[in-house]
Design a protein around this motif. Structure first.
Motif, PDB file in Angstrom:
ATOM      1  N   ALA A  70     114.475 -42.040  94.043  1.00  0.00           N
ATOM      2  CA  ALA A  70     113.321 -41.894  95.864  1.00  0.00           C
ATOM      3  C   ALA A  70     112.804 -40.258  95.181  1.00  0.00           C
ATOM      4  O   ALA A  70     111.688 -40.294  95.562  1.00  0.00           O
ATOM      5  CB  ALA A  70     113.957 -42.269  96.910  1.00  0.00           C
ATOM      6  N   GLN A  71     113.674 -40.223  95.154  1.00  0.00           N
ATOM      7  CA  GLN A  71     113.403 -38.655  94.678  1.00  0.00           C
ATOM      8  C   GLN A  71     112.330 -38.596  92.790  1.00  0.00           C
ATOM      9  O   GLN A  71     111.726 -37.408  93.490  1.00  0.00           O
ATOM     10  CB  GLN A  71     114.614 -37.778  94.491  1.00  0.00           C
ATOM     11  CG  GLN A  71     115.054 -36.251  93.726  1.00  0.00           C
ATOM     12  CD  GLN A  71     115.962 -35.436  93.259  1.00  0.00           C
ATOM     13  OE1 GLN A  71     117.343 -36.374  93.520  1.00  0.00           O
ATOM     14  NE2 GLN A  71     115.980 -34.141  92.658  1.00  0.00           N
ATOM     15  N   TYR A  72     112.850 -38.811  92.433  1.00  0.00           N
ATOM     16  CA  TYR A  72     112.290 -38.695  90.558  1.00  0.00           C
ATOM     17  C   TYR A  72     110.949 -39.449  91.271  1.00  0.00           C
ATOM     18  O   TYR A  72     109.727 -39.047  89.599  1.00  0.00           O
ATOM     19  CB  TYR A  72     112.887 -38.999  89.930  1.00  0.00           C
ATOM     20  CG  TYR A  72     113.541 -38.052  89.593  1.00  0.00           C
ATOM     21  CD1 TYR A  72     113.721 -36.395  89.329  1.00  0.00           C
ATOM     22  CD2 TYR A  72     115.302 -37.601  90.465  1.00  0.00           C
ATOM     23  CE1 TYR A  72     114.403 -35.227  89.858  1.00  0.00           C
ATOM     24  CE2 TYR A  72     116.399 -37.883  89.919  1.00  0.00           C
ATOM     25  CZ  TYR A  72     115.743 -35.736  89.608  1.00  0.00           C
ATOM     26  OH  TYR A  72     116.878 -34.893  89.775  1.00  0.00           O
ATOM     27  N   THR A  74     107.772 -40.727  92.345  1.00  0.00           N
ATOM     28  CA  THR A  74     107.429 -40.609  93.935  1.00  0.00           C
ATOM     29  C   THR A  74     105.571 -40.546  93.643  1.00  0.00           C
ATOM     30  O   THR A  74     104.876 -40.609  94.875  1.00  0.00           O
ATOM     31  CB  THR A  74     107.617 -39.375  94.538  1.00  0.00           C
ATOM     32  OG1 THR A  74     106.489 -38.301  93.418  1.00  0.00           O
ATOM     33  CG2 THR A  74     108.437 -38.920  94.504  1.00  0.00           C
ATOM     34  N   THR A  76     101.601 -42.961  92.903  1.00  0.00           N
ATOM     35  CA  THR A  76     101.567 -44.135  94.071  1.00  0.00           C
ATOM     36  C   THR A  76     100.983 -44.513  92.979  1.00  0.00           C
ATOM     37  O   THR A  76     100.708 -44.653  91.599  1.00  0.00           O
ATOM     38  CB  THR A  76      99.906 -42.967  94.924  1.00  0.00           C
ATOM     39  OG1 THR A  76     100.575 -42.062  95.293  1.00  0.00           O
ATOM     40  CG2 THR A  76      99.558 -44.849  95.489  1.00  0.00           C
ATOM     41  N   PRO A  90     106.066 -47.815  97.798  1.00  0.00           N
ATOM     42  CA  PRO A  90     105.938 -47.079  97.134  1.00  0.00           C
ATOM     43  C   PRO A  90     106.809 -47.234  95.480  1.00  0.00           C
ATOM     44  O   PRO A  90     107.563 -48.355  95.653  1.00  0.00           O
ATOM     45  CB  PRO A  90     107.743 -46.764  97.720  1.00  0.00           C
ATOM     46  CG  PRO A  90     107.177 -47.510  98.892  1.00  0.00           C
ATOM     47  CD  PRO A  90     106.740 -48.729  99.313  1.00  0.00           C
ATOM     48  N   ALA A  92     108.993 -45.721  94.311  1.00  0.00           N
ATOM     49  CA  ALA A  92     110.603 -46.254  93.957  1.00  0.00           C
ATOM     50  C   ALA A  92     111.191 -47.670  94.302  1.00  0.00           C
ATOM     51  O   ALA A  92     112.552 -48.215  93.452  1.00  0.00           O
ATOM     52  CB  ALA A  92     111.941 -44.756  94.952  1.00  0.00           C
ATOM     53  N   ASN A 168     108.044 -38.809  86.064  1.00  0.00           N
ATOM     54  CA  ASN A 168     108.270 -37.977  87.095  1.00  0.00           C
ATOM     55  C   ASN A 168     107.770 -36.661  86.687  1.00  0.00           C
ATOM     56  O   ASN A 168     107.785 -35.704  87.364  1.00  0.00           O
ATOM     57  CB  ASN A 168     110.039 -37.600  87.598  1.00  0.00           C
ATOM     58  CG  ASN A 168     110.930 -36.769  86.347  1.00  0.00           C
ATOM     59  OD1 ASN A 168     110.875 -36.875  84.911  1.00  0.00           O
ATOM     60  ND2 ASN A 168     111.842 -35.840  86.519  1.00  0.00           N
ATOM     61  N   PRO A 214     102.248 -37.865  87.848  1.00  0.00           N
ATOM     62  CA  PRO A 214     103.175 -38.320  89.154  1.00  0.00           C
ATOM     63  C   PRO A 214     102.167 -37.709  90.592  1.00  0.00           C
ATOM     64  O   PRO A 214     102.534 -37.880  92.084  1.00  0.00           O
ATOM     65  CB  PRO A 214     103.903 -36.179  89.298  1.00  0.00           C
ATOM     66  CG  PRO A 214     104.285 -36.274  87.886  1.00  0.00           C
ATOM     67  CD  PRO A 214     102.940 -36.698  87.283  1.00  0.00           C
TER      68      PRO A 214
END
Length: 241
Positions: A70-72, A74, A76, A90, A92, A168, A214
């Protein structure tokens, strides 16, 4: 007597200082310090003497794995699932879907990890998570193989697939660029994409490759630039005037 002791202490101090300034015979310089990323914990799930293919299933279940995705991851994505209220799944969660059936965790050059798997009940949809554990800024890339549904069925070797790549950080396909696609990532994709589907022996026919920034901007690339072997039919088509 006191003066003699002071003199002896001074001699010992001078000798100790001199010893600290010179290498002992046979001494070696320490290796350059290796940068440790916040993702170093992933390494424990790589291959070992007791488990040559790593522990992908344990890795996916580690409580840090989902937050890391979820952090890296992101950007669409628009290739997987149907949009709900105008929004796609999402990235992730999409990555997790494609790694749910465990395959391997491969380590390269004591630096890179390649984590592979596929979608539950539909293993033609395969995923690869590549991580550079020595990058100064964390560098991850999620790659997915997606079936082009208006081609052949997945049981036929002629079925076509698209390779999606989501780093990312924005990467440039030009070889001389400072932010070029890492050769280690290309090598990992080449090895992974050449593996046949389990139970069928079919090597998936990748005809398109799309690199997604990203911010969600897609860039279609020649598949050879990301390590994928060009199918004979596509090579013949591209060679035609």
């Amino acid at each position: 007597m006191r003066r003699t002791l002071q003199l002896a202490a001074a001699i010992l101090l001078t000798a100790a200082t001199a010893h600290a300034q010179f290498h002992l015979p046979g001494a070696k310089d320490k290796p350059a310090k290796v940068h440790k990323s916040d993702l170093e914990w992933l390494w424990q799930y790589g291959p070992s003497d007791t488990d040559k293919e790593g522990r992908e299933n344990d890795l996916v279940q580690d409580g840090r794995f989902r937050p890391m995705l979820a952090q890296y991851l992101t950007a669409t994505q628009t290739f997987w699932g149907n949009p709900v209220n105008g929004k796609y799944r999402p990235l992730a969660d999409t990555a997790l879907d494609h790694l749910s059936v465990p395959d391997k965790v491969i380590a390269d050059d004591n630096r890179y990890l390649s984590i592979s798997g596929c979608v539950v009940h539909f293993c033609p949809s395969r995923g690869l998570l590549w991580v550079d554990l020595n990058a100064r800024e964390p560098l991850l890339a999620f790659a997915a193989i997606d079936w082009i549904r208006d081609s052949k069925t997945t049981a036929q070797p002629e079925a076509e697939y698209t390779l999606w790549i989501f780093p990312n950080r924005a990467l440039n396909p030009e070889p001389g660029s400072p932010d070029r696609i890492p050769p280690a990532l290309i090598a990992s994709i080449a090895r992974w994409s050449a593996q046949p589907l389990a139970g069928s022996g079919i090597v998936q026919n990748l005809t398109h490759a799309i690199l997604v920034d990203p911010d969600g901007a897609p860039h279609e690339l020649p598949i050879a630039t990301v390590g994928v072997k060009v199918p004979k039919a596509l090579a013949k088509k591209e060679a035609q005037p």
